[in-house]
Scaffold this motif. Sequence first.
Motif, mmCIF file in Angstrom:
data_model
loop_
_atom_site.group_PDB
_atom_site.id
_atom_site.type_symbol
_atom_site.label_atom_id
_atom_site.label_comp_id
_atom_site.label_asym_id
_atom_site.label_seq_id
_atom_site.Cartn_x
_atom_site.Cartn_y
_atom_site.Cartn_z
ATOM 1 N N GLY A 46 17.972 -40.284 75.135
ATOM 2 C CA GLY A 46 19.055 -39.363 74.803
ATOM 3 C C GLY A 46 20.331 -40.041 74.325
ATOM 4 N N LYS A 49 19.686 -42.754 69.508
ATOM 5 C CA LYS A 49 19.036 -43.727 68.604
ATOM 6 C C LYS A 49 18.267 -43.040 67.481
ATOM 7 C CE LYS A 49 16.607 -45.462 72.013
ATOM 8 N NZ LYS A 49 17.026 -44.550 73.114
ATOM 9 N N THR A 50 17.429 -42.055 67.855
ATOM 10 C CA THR A 50 16.618 -41.374 66.830
ATOM 11 C C THR A 50 17.515 -40.640 65.844
ATOM 12 O OG1 THR A 50 14.827 -41.127 68.413
ATOM 13 C CG2 THR A 50 14.751 -39.707 66.489
ATOM 14 N N THR A 51 18.523 -39.984 66.362
ATOM 15 C CA THR A 51 19.455 -39.257 65.485
ATOM 16 C C THR A 51 20.107 -40.221 64.504
ATOM 17 O OG1 THR A 51 19.856 -37.690 67.272
ATOM 18 C CG2 THR A 51 21.484 -37.739 65.514
HETATM 19 P P1 ATP Z 1 14.892 -41.067 73.165
HETATM 20 O O1 ATP Z 1 14.830 -42.501 73.525
HETATM 21 O O2 ATP Z 1 14.613 -40.151 74.325
HETATM 22 O O3 ATP Z 1 14.128 -40.691 71.917
HETATM 23 P P2 ATP Z 1 17.342 -41.169 71.630
HETATM 24 O O4 ATP Z 1 18.270 -42.258 72.021
HETATM 25 O O5 ATP Z 1 16.504 -41.378 70.438
HETATM 26 O O6 ATP Z 1 16.458 -40.744 72.863
HETATM 27 P P3 ATP Z 1 18.148 -38.674 70.385
HETATM 28 O O7 ATP Z 1 16.734 -38.205 70.270
HETATM 29 O O8 ATP Z 1 18.860 -39.046 69.152
HETATM 30 O O9 ATP Z 1 18.261 -39.859 71.424
HETATM 31 O O10 ATP Z 1 18.945 -37.527 71.149
HETATM 32 C C1 ATP Z 1 20.356 -37.582 71.386
HETATM 33 C C2 ATP Z 1 20.791 -36.254 72.018
HETATM 34 O O11 ATP Z 1 20.640 -35.199 71.056
HETATM 35 C C3 ATP Z 1 19.957 -35.855 73.234
HETATM 36 O O12 ATP Z 1 20.815 -35.199 74.140
HETATM 37 C C4 ATP Z 1 18.946 -34.869 72.665
HETATM 38 O O13 ATP Z 1 18.528 -33.942 73.633
HETATM 39 C C5 ATP Z 1 19.752 -34.198 71.554
HETATM 40 N N1 ATP Z 1 18.912 -33.748 70.432
HETATM 41 C C6 ATP Z 1 18.132 -34.540 69.647
HETATM 42 N N2 ATP Z 1 17.529 -33.816 68.683
HETATM 43 C C7 ATP Z 1 17.928 -32.532 68.852
HETATM 44 C C8 ATP Z 1 17.678 -31.286 68.180
HETATM 45 N N3 ATP Z 1 16.880 -31.239 67.130
HETATM 46 N N4 ATP Z 1 18.267 -30.175 68.646
HETATM 47 C C9 ATP Z 1 19.089 -30.212 69.723
HETATM 48 N N5 ATP Z 1 19.391 -31.348 70.399
HETATM 49 C C10 ATP Z 1 18.833 -32.487 69.978
#
Ligand code: ATP
Length: 244
Positions: A46, A49-51
């Motif tokens: 969360g 990173k993915t975003t």
């Molecule tokens: P992970 O290691 O679990 O994949 P991450 O570091 O890649 O996590 P993200 O997936 O970018 O993190 O998510 C960042 C925040 O945005 C989190 O709180 C997640 O719940 C939220 N989030 C991500 N995608 C969406 C979406 N499509 N709609 C609503 N909230 C989202």
Amino acid sequence: MEYIIDIQNVKKWYPKKKSKEVIEAVKGISLQVKRGEVVGLLGPNGAGKTTLIKMMCGLLIPNEGTVKINEFDMNANRSKALKHLSVVLEGNRNLYWRLTVKENLEYFSGNRGMSKKEISSKVDELLERFNLKGKAHEQVNTLSRGMQQKLSIAVALLADTDIIFLDEPTLGLDIETSYEIRKLLTEIAKGENKTILLSSHDMPVVQDICQRVVIVNGGKIITDENVQNLLDLFDTKAYSFTLQ
Ligand code: ATP
């Protein structure tokens, strides 16, 4: 040109379900990456990173800030920016599940303007290199997750782009396949002058492949360090524990 990836103060928020509030996934990140650099993006679940990766490769548009790839602005010059990058996302969404391994490689080679002969030799080379020869005629949906992941990376290499983004390339894989992918990525990183940015929770992967580590938490960069400096600063075991 100094930086092949140059992002300035990017922010991304998502609407919260059944609410007027938003989730601030990325809260203002600036990051510059030099050609040939291999950067690991670490952080807890969360963290954003993915975003961040999706904004860098044009799959998500930032609410604020700019993304430049090879000096092309992702907003103003999208198609030129996209030509310089490939991406391997979690879940192998770049593959056609009902096609075979070989058909996937052939299909994606066909998009690159190669002749039939060039396609055939490139596909054979990748099947060999990724140890996928024995699976060449099997449908992607029948393969193990590890095999699918290898194929995804092979497909990403087909385009021979300057930059490769990988989101959690070893997530959920058994130790043996994870090691195999680590070895393949290390070869690509060391031998082909590619700029690589990968997100991972897997410290040995980051340690082997990356020169630089960027740690994201709560939508912001909290550390940006040379990998060796980071390992000198922290005990690896304690560190990876805090990132789970
Ligand atoms: P992970 O290691 O679990 O994949 P991450 O570091 O890649 O996590 P993200 O997936 O970018 O993190 O998510 C960042 C925040 O945005 C989190 O709180 C997640 O719940 C939220 N989030 C991500 N995608 C969406 C979406 N499509 N709609 C609503 N909230 C989202």
